[in-house]
Motif scaffolding. Sequence first.
Motif, PDB file in Angstrom:
ATOM      1  N   LEU A   1       0.848  -1.194   0.000  1.00 31.02           N
ATOM      2  CA  LEU A   1       0.000   0.000   0.000  1.00 31.02           C
ATOM      3  C   LEU A   1       0.884   1.245   0.000  1.00 31.02           C
ATOM      4  O   LEU A   1       1.801   1.341   0.823  1.00 31.02           O
ATOM      5  N   PRO A   2       0.626   2.210  -0.876  1.00 30.40           N
ATOM      6  CA  PRO A   2       1.491   3.398  -0.966  1.00 30.40           C
ATOM      7  C   PRO A   2       1.203   4.436   0.113  1.00 30.40           C
ATOM      8  O   PRO A   2       1.146   5.633  -0.147  1.00 30.40           O
ATOM      9  N   ILE A   3       0.994   3.977   1.341  1.00 36.23           N
ATOM     10  CA  ILE A   3       0.816   4.883   2.477  1.00 36.23           C
ATOM     11  C   ILE A   3       1.711   4.398   3.608  1.00 36.23           C
ATOM     12  O   ILE A   3       1.902   3.194   3.786  1.00 36.23           O
ATOM     13  N   GLY A   4       2.288   5.314   4.346  1.00 35.33           N
ATOM     14  CA  GLY A   4       3.145   4.961   5.469  1.00 35.33           C
ATOM     15  C   GLY A   4       3.076   6.049   6.525  1.00 35.33           C
ATOM     16  O   GLY A   4       2.379   7.061   6.359  1.00 35.33           O
ATOM     17  N   SER A   5       3.819   5.853   7.609  1.00 30.34           N
ATOM     18  CA  SER A   5       3.727   6.802   8.720  1.00 30.34           C
ATOM     19  C   SER A   5       4.245   8.190   8.331  1.00 30.34           C
ATOM     20  O   SER A   5       3.649   9.203   8.693  1.00 30.34           O
ATOM     21  N   GLY A   6       5.355   8.237   7.593  1.00 34.29           N
ATOM     22  CA  GLY A   6       5.871   9.534   7.163  1.00 34.29           C
ATOM     23  C   GLY A   6       4.938  10.220   6.179  1.00 34.29           C
ATOM     24  O   GLY A   6       4.721  11.435   6.253  1.00 34.29           O
ATOM     25  N   TRP A   7       4.383   9.439   5.264  1.00 34.15           N
ATOM     26  CA  TRP A   7       3.449   9.986   4.273  1.00 34.15           C
ATOM     27  C   TRP A   7       2.219  10.567   4.961  1.00 34.15           C
ATOM     28  O   TRP A   7       1.786  11.680   4.652  1.00 34.15           O
ATOM     29  N   LEU A   8       1.638   9.810   5.914  1.00 35.90           N
ATOM     30  CA  LEU A   8       0.433  10.280   6.604  1.00 35.90           C
ATOM     31  C   LEU A   8       0.739  11.517   7.438  1.00 35.90           C
ATOM     32  O   LEU A   8      -0.061  12.452   7.492  1.00 35.90           O
ATOM     33  N   LEU A   9       1.898  11.526   8.083  1.00 37.38           N
ATOM     34  CA  LEU A   9       2.300  12.688   8.882  1.00 37.38           C
ATOM     35  C   LEU A   9       2.386  13.940   8.016  1.00 37.38           C
ATOM     36  O   LEU A   9       1.806  14.982   8.347  1.00 37.38           O
ATOM     37  N   ASP A  10       3.092  13.845   6.899  1.00 42.52           N
ATOM     38  CA  ASP A  10       3.321  15.018   6.061  1.00 42.52           C
ATOM     39  C   ASP A  10       2.038  15.521   5.412  1.00 42.52           C
ATOM     40  O   ASP A  10       1.887  16.716   5.152  1.00 42.52           O
TER      41      ASP A  10
END
Length: 485
Positions: free
Chosen positions: A165-174
Amino acid sequence: MGAESRPIRAAIDIGSNTIHLVVARCWPDRLDILADELDLTRLGESVNASGAISEEKIEQALAVIAHYVALARRLGAETILLIATEAIRRASNRENFLERIEQQVALPVALISGEAEAVLTFYGATYELYHTGRAPLDLGVVDLGGGSTELVTAHDGRITWRCSLPIGSGWLLDRYLTSDPPTRQERATARAFLRDYLQALSIPYYPPVLVATGGSANSLWLLAERAFGLPSHQRSLSGDDLAQCEGLLAALSASEIAERYSQPYKRARILPAGALILRSLLARLGLDQLLISPHGIREGALLAYERYGPAWLHEVERQGAVGDQDRTLDQQQVTEGASPDSFLAYGRRLLTERLEKMLSWRRLLLKEADEEAIHKMRVASRRLRAALDAYQGYLEPVAFKKLYRRLKKTAALLGTVRDSDVLLLNLQALLTEAETDDRPALLWLLAVLEEQRGQQVAVLEKHLRELDGEALRAQLLACFAEEEC
């Protein structure tokens, strides 16, 4: 063959949040780890902001990688594997970045696919369970990274399904959690996005046990241990444990979390996003507990090399299963996950429904700009944008940007009026309880705000009159045109 005669190898994972080194003596089914080092470089931060890895981040990464290569060689590593994952896959300047690494350390870098990342994560996260005979017959693995999340299910040691899935903790944070600590509204919006995204994911089998790995999962376990007294031998987190972590991370800033609970500041900043993603996954799978593994893709790469030799990555990409096992046609179909057609069909229906919901409030607002209609349309616009975020990677980029810009402007204008409405309500409440001497000042401020709101409503109404519903529908359809042709 004794332990001393086993080969020493190293793997360096160049990820979205971290650059991580593991050096180990290697067997095909186990590892004796000699060094485990990581640096929170956050390459994904600049990729999320601009689409490219910044020069500053490149220089930091080159220094860290050179240091880790030198350390691995000092420890006697005869093979050093360099693996690049999601943030580098998405970076527009990835070729230049990889070339500079190879020039600096004279080693090739494998830019692996999301599917290979999921398989290697499974190898690494579960090898201790299988080696000690503690692995359940059916289990799942989730690797929460900075720029992607890998999901794998397995039966009796064989992978039955995987996806990246192209979502991660850094992506969601930013993208969603920009305040420190994140506001209640930011967390609610991020949670709505995750719910929509995961609901659209077709999962053929729900595992009874889920093993979580990655820096955020392990840091959340450490936070729960230090903050809430979890037993140090209990490498697991319940849904309630994650809820407590989320509450703590919403109450304290990243610097306070770092100081009180011995967390690196950069990691503490990412943890609210990690807690939200893991809680959302548990809810989607109907589970209430995660087993936490300290191992992941690096250990998986070392095991794969020991099993397959220099052709390790080719074998991982080709087979997608533990050990040297061929998959049947049925297994291949299950492993590839849901049909893109069904996923996109669901997305098109969901986005269409949410667009129509937003437009229905537009019609009411053009008749009367009351507080409730403004609030409802603002909520509808944010839900539509959350769904668009979930499908961004599957939509035609130019059409997506045009539609998203218009919706973002609409939401901003609605938000401005809504903020004024909240201020007016609070002032009116104060006015009813105010002392006589304070009333003139409050009445003056109330009049100023009412005049300001009138001007804001006029701007909003002009924008809504120009917001052509047919044009928005056409833009939404254009987002899917390339995928469906």
